[in-house]
Motif scaffolding. Structure first.
Motif: not given
Length: 117
Positions: A35-46, A92-107
């Motif tokens: 969470i601290a990493d996310v705040r440091r990275t994304y706070s520079h992009f308001p 997972l394949y998008d038809w498989q249950a129990g999955g979530v969409w996650r952002l692959a590139t963080h920066d």
């Protein structure tokens, strides 16, 4: 899109939930270091406003989202690459249950075409 709303409203813990962490297998929201990493990275992009321009499903577990993102009144076009994974970060394949969409590139710098910079 929840990710962009969380970014715009500076909800760093919720934003961290959307990031792909394939090697840790942990919930990024409960990991205070992440969470601290996310705040440091994304706070520079308001982020002040955003629009979704296009969603392109590139495969059964990948989607590319093109979005207009505004920072201090300047709009830039971003491409966000999303992966469909289980809670441990394995694809997972998008038809498989129990999955979530996650952002692959963080920066956020990596969201923009170099010609757009």
């Amino acid at each position: 899109m929840q990710f962009l709303g969380d970014w715009q409203h500076r909800r760093w813990g919720l934003l961290a939930e959307h990031l792909w962490a394939p090697t840790t297998g942990t919930n990024r929201r409960t990991n205070k270091g992440n969470i601290a990493d996310v705040r440091r990275t994304y706070s520079h992009f308001p982020l002040s406003k955003w629009t979704i321009n296009r969603v392109y499903h590139k495969g059964a577990s990948m989607a590319l989202v093109t979005a207009g993102l505004a920072f201090d009144g300047v709009e830039r076009i971003a491409t966000l690459r999303w992966l469909y994974t289980d809670l441990a970060g394995e694809q997972l394949y998008d038809w498989q249950a129990g999955g979530v969409w996650r952002l692959a590139t963080h920066d956020p710098d990596q969201f923009f075409d170099r010609q757009d910079s």
